[in-house]
Structures are given as C-alpha cells and as structure tokens.
Scaffold this active site. Structure first.
Site, PDB file in Angstrom:
ATOM      1  N   ASP A  93       0.838  -1.208   0.000  1.00  0.00           N
ATOM      2  CA  ASP A  93       0.000   0.000   0.000  1.00  0.00           C
ATOM      3  C   ASP A  93       0.871   1.255   0.000  1.00  0.00           C
ATOM      4  O   ASP A  93       2.090   1.189   0.119  1.00  0.00           O
ATOM      5  CB  ASP A  93      -0.950  -0.012   1.206  1.00  0.00           C
TER       6      ASP A  93
ATOM      7  N   GLU B 263       2.451 -10.241   0.348  1.00  0.00           N
ATOM      8  CA  GLU B 263       2.717  -8.804   0.288  1.00  0.00           C
ATOM      9  C   GLU B 263       4.210  -8.561   0.502  1.00  0.00           C
ATOM     10  O   GLU B 263       4.970  -9.499   0.782  1.00  0.00           O
ATOM     11  CB  GLU B 263       1.882  -8.055   1.347  1.00  0.00           C
TER      12      GLU B 263
ATOM     13  N   HIS C  41       1.660  -8.885  -3.718  1.00  0.00           N
ATOM     14  CA  HIS C  41       0.629  -7.885  -3.429  1.00  0.00           C
ATOM     15  C   HIS C  41       1.359  -6.551  -3.268  1.00  0.00           C
ATOM     16  O   HIS C  41       1.749  -6.164  -2.163  1.00  0.00           O
ATOM     17  CB  HIS C  41      -0.111  -8.270  -2.142  1.00  0.00           C
TER      18      HIS C  41
ATOM     19  N   ASP D 261       1.320 -17.307  -4.689  1.00  0.00           N
ATOM     20  CA  ASP D 261       1.913 -16.197  -5.443  1.00  0.00           C
ATOM     21  C   ASP D 261       0.821 -15.542  -6.286  1.00  0.00           C
ATOM     22  O   ASP D 261       0.744 -15.741  -7.493  1.00  0.00           O
ATOM     23  CB  ASP D 261       3.054 -16.714  -6.339  1.00  0.00           C
TER      24      ASP D 261
END
Ligand code: 9MR
Length: 569
Positions: free
Chosen positions: A172, A548, A492, A539
């Site tokens: 993020d 992530e 991710h 994955d």
C-alpha cells in the site's frame, strides 16, 4: 499390445518422476557452507547424480529422512558438503534437474538488491534511476490534512501540513511511523556491526555522488519524512500518514484520495525517539552533507521521549477515528515497555544522561525476543551490546546472556528438522510476515550473537535459514523476487502490479506461508493451495496475508543478507 504396455510404463514412470521434487538453495552457497538438498516424492537413494564443474559425476547417498509433522510427506536429505570448489554443480534426480552455485560472494547481488529496493519504493519523487521501473512523481504529500484525532489548538482539524518523502510502507501507499522507525532501527543495528561493509555498498541512488555512504543516504530519505511527523508544538508524533481507505492497484501518480496525519501515539513517538537518537549518533561524521541534522535529530528525539513519558497510555485506537473513519493498517500495540526500552537505551547512548539509563533499566526485558515492529526490545538490547562501555556493566552482561539463551533455543532441533534449519519446525514459526520476522530476523540475531561473542558458532544455522528462504522449503519458492529459478511474480504490491512491467521490483521479500489466511474472504479468484502451515502460500496479488511486501520485511532481509555477505568463509 507391446506399445500399449510401453505407454503404460512410460505414463507410470512419468507420474513417479513428476512427484519427485528437489528443494535447494536456488541462489548459491559459500564454498564452506553446508550444502543439503531435499528430495520429496520418492526415496532417491542411488539415483542422485551430481556433475561437478569439471565434469566429474558423483552419486551421493541419502543422509536422513524427515517426515513433515503437518503434511506427513517424507523427505530425503542429501548432504553435498564436500562440494567446496566454486562453480556450478548440476544435480539430476530421476530427471529432475537443477544447478547449485558455489561462489565466493553468493549473496552479494541479492544483498545489494534488497537495499536498493528502498530507492524504488521512495515516495514523493520521480524515480529516474530505476531503469524499466522509472515512474513519475506521486504522493507529493505537501498538502496533508490534520485528522480530527490529531487536532490541537495550534493545529486544528483540517490544518494543512507538508510531510513529503519517506518510503511507501508495503503493497500500500501509506507511511506508518512505527514500521518506518523500526525498519531503520533494524538496519542501523546491522550497520553498526558491519560498518565497513555497509560504507562501501553502492546502490546507484541520486545521492551516490556525495560523501555519505549510500546506505545512510537511503535511511536519510525516510528520516527526513519522519521528522515532519512530529508535532512541532508538543513533540508528540503522529501514528501514520494515510488515506482513509487503501488505494486501488494504480500507480502513485494516479492516486486521488486525500491524505491525513492521524492521532499521536506513544508507540510511534518512542520508536521515533529511538531511531532519531541512533541517527543523530550515526550521522555525526557526515555533517557536511547534512548540515544541522545531528542537532535537529537529537532535539527531536529528546522532545519525543518527553512527550511519551507524559502520555504513556496514548495507544493507537483506530476504531475511535471518525470524520473520516480510517481502515488502513494499524500497527496497533497495547504495550510500550519495549519501545521505552529501545528509546531510553538509544538516548542514553547518545547523550549519556543518567535519567535515560535509569529508564532503560526499568524497562529492561526479561528475555531476548526476535526483533519485530510489535516488539522492539531487541533493538534496545543491541544498543547496550554495541556500546563497549555499557556492554560490560551488569545489565549489559545480563542482556548478553539473554541473547545467548535465545540462540541456544533457536537452533535446537535444526539438525533433525524437515529442511535442516532452525526456522520452520513449529507451526508458530508461520504467520503474517514470518519469513522476515521469524526466518531472517532469527538468522540475523544468530549472526549478531557470533559477532558480539567473537565466535562462528551460529553462522551455520543462520545459513540454514538462508537455504530455507531461498528454496529449500515446502513450496519450493525462492521467496525473494528476481532471484532463484522460482520466485514470486505477483506480489501484493501496487506498483509492481500497475506498472506494466512483467517482473516485480527485484529484491523484495514476500511475507510467506501464513496459515492464518486472513485474506481468504477477500480473495476473488485466488485459492490457497494448502492449509498446512508451511505450504499456506500463494503467489497471487490478491494475497496480502502471504504475498505482500513491506519495509520492515525488507529491512530484515537487508540486515540478514548484508551481514551474510560481509562474512568471509
Ligand atoms: O506486518 C503486519 C503484520 O504483523 C500484521 O499481522 C498485519 C495485520 O495487522 O499487518 C501487517 O502490516 C501491514 C500494515 O498494517 C499495512 N501495510 C501492509 C503491512 C504488511 O501486510
């Protein structure tokens, strides 16, 4: 009839062959590193062929068998310890082939990539030295709003502040003080043990031309941001800089949500104090490149510490945030004893003021714990042990004993385990971020213990964790992007997914097997292939709980790999 018979034989043997899997360190080994490969699927006794770089063929035997406590799979371990000459060794087990590399600096490229990754995830600048990964500026963070939870008289809700730079936390785009400070703190701990090594490391970043080592320049990029997270009026530090909700999988320049600084917290403020105190000490020789920084960081650290003492119960409670509510990462923690220990130890080391030493004694841990964002006491312990004078005090000696007790406990059972490594033998080893928090950090601690006690006792075990991380494990993944034969392609990670470049950024460590599978309900297409603790990995970019990436995880990779690469063996 004969043809039918032959096809059945071929079919059956191909099924048998297909089941055979060779699990090995896909990156490389030191000449004197133990070399174990693991075969799964069938007993390979007499069927392992190893061709040496000079073309000699060897047929090593099975050293032992191991049965997985979770999947019940039997695995066969083969010891190739004798392969000490450098070069590529070709391994063939019933048609399953792989190459083992033995080299003088097997971890050099990966160690560098793990540090350079921090350049690629810098926020608030255009990336222009990233080759195919170049991208335009995003998240300038010059217009950040003070959230109602962080409002004060002088900075009421809606006040605009500037808080640019720093690294994106993970997949993020938010910037979290707890995790940022811990990440730098962990890498500083590694730096202090291998200064010459780190000072020579070149990562080709915009600051490479100055007189400061690239390593410290990279840390400074995040420290600069951290300084903006302190409220200049009272010294408290905002817990994070965040959008209300996670952004979609778009590039930084396409992000539109407003960004806020939210409530100050005691844990963020203490982590900030710890890392600023370290930075003030470590940047002292580089005042020319960073004029004024040492003084600024010292004052910032002392003010932060005082705020924390005045607000010992200011824990971050995301559920209390409104207008707007916030749903991004929490880094929540209801115990600040370990943060007090790190911060006071770091401040004592910097200032030698007795009050900090008294506090450090008060918050001293009962036992050594693997460093993690939620328990930073190990960083405090390293402050004591890296300081010649402090180390010889009764407290220092006790902390050293705790460290050695931890190491003895960690290596127990490695030699009878499934993959011949300290990590990976208990279901508790696996979980969100386990490859960093348990595998790399444990190995780094083992190497530190050796370094601090002048032995090489634990190096072998640390290398075994490297073997595990790089492919000798239950999934057969080399868990660092861009390295090995089979490594994650779909972490991710928003930028890697949105940038139209097929390969993700190199040098990223993924979180790894996580039987908690907290992301299961959010996955639209992905399905975990297994529920076994060590196989609970996928994955797929939807899997934020197993696939992530994050700065604290890469920090542990830097600490581990750079320390390994600095070894002479
Ligand atoms: O690393 C964190 C892990 O220890 C926690 O269990 C998890 C859930 O709270 O959060 C992880 O941190 C995430 C953070 O909250 C937001 N950015 C991504 C981080 C890695 O998944």
């Amino acid at each position: 009839m004969r043809n039918v018979f032959l096809s059945i034989v071929c079919f059956l043997s191909s099924v048998a062959y297909a089941q055979i899997q060779v699990r090995y360190n896909q990156v490389g080994c030191y000449p004197n590193q133990e070399k174990v490969i693991v075969v799964e699927g069938a007993n390979p006794e007499g069927k392992v062929r190893v061709t040496t770089p000079k073309g000699k063929v060897l047929t090593p035997s099975v050293m032992r068998e191991a049965v997985s406590p979770w999947s019940g799979k039997t695995r066969y371990l083969i010891n190739l310890e004798d392969l000490t000459a450098t070069g590529r060794y070709h391994v063939n087990v019933e048609g399953q082939e792989c190459d083992l590399l033995v080299a003088k600096r097997p971890y050099q490229d990966m160690a560098k990539a793990s540090l350079r990754l921090f350049y690629l995830i810098r926020s608030g600048i255009a990336i222009e030295q990233g080759g195919v990964y170049n991208r335009p500026l995003g998240h300038p963070d010059t217009h950040v709003l003070v959230h109602p939870s962080a409002a004060t008289e002088k900075r009421p809700a809606g006040t605009v502040i500037s808080s640019p730079y720093g690294w994106y936390d993970a997949g993020d785009y938010n910037k979290y003080v707890v995790n940022s400070a811990f990440s730098i703190g962990l890498m500083f701990a590694a730096y202090e043990q291998q200064r010459d090594y780190f000072n020579k490391l070149k990562t080709d970043i915009p600051e490479s031309g100055n007189k400061t080592p690239d390593f410290l320049d990279e840390m400074m990029f995040n420290l600069k941001w951290l300084l903006t997270m302190q409220d200049p009026d009272d010294g408290g530090v905002y817990h994070k800089l965040t959008t209300p909700n996670f952004e979609g999988f778009v590039m930084p320049a396409d992000c539109q949500q407003p960004r806020y600084v939210v409530a100050k917290s005691v844990t963020a403020t203490l982590d900030f104090a710890g890392v600023m105190a370290d930075a003030a000490r470590l940047f002292a020789p580089y005042r020319k490149d960073y004029p004024g920084f040492v003084k600024q960081a010292t004052e910032a650290a002392e003010r932060a510490y005082q705020w924390a003492k005045d607000h010992p119960n200011a824990f971050y409670r995301q559920e209390q945030l409104k207008d707007p509510a916030v749903s991004t990462g929490t880094y929540g923690d209801g115990n600040a004893r370990d943060e007090f220990f790190w911060a006071s130890s770091a401040l004592f080391r910097l200032t030698r003021k007795p009050s900090y030493q008294a506090d450090a004694r008060q918050y001293q841990p009962q036992r050594f714990s693997t460093p993690s964002w939620g328990n930073v006491s190990a960083l405090g312990t390293f402050e004591w042990l890296a300081d010649e004078e402090q180390r010889m005090t009764a407290d220092g000696l006790l902390l050293m004993t705790q460290l050695l007790v931890y190491c003895e406990e960690a290596v127990k059972g490695a030699d009878t385990s499934c993959f011949q490594s300290p990590f990976g033998n208990s279901s508790r080893n696996f979980g969100w971020g386990c490859l960093a928090e348990n595998c790399c950090c444990q190995a780094f601690v083992l190497l530190c213990a050796d370094q601090l006690s002048g032995t090489t006792k634990y190096q072998r075990y640390a290398l075994q964790n490297a073997d595990y991380l790089l492919g000798r494990n239950a999934t057969g993944y080399c868990y660092v992007t861009g390295f090995g034969d089979k490594s994650p392609m779909h972490p991710h990670h928003r930028i890697s997914e949105a940038d139209n470049v097929e390969a993700p950024f190199p040098g990223m460590l993924v979180g790894g097997p996580n039987p908690g599978q907290q992301d299961k309900r959010d996955m639209k297409t992905a399905v975990y292939p297994s529920n076994h603790p060590d196989e609970s990995y996928i994955d797929n970019m939807e899997s934020y709980a197993s696939n992530e990436i994050a700065i604290n995880w890469n920090a542990s990779l830097v600490a581990f790999l750079c320390t390994l690469d600095a070894l002479k063996m």
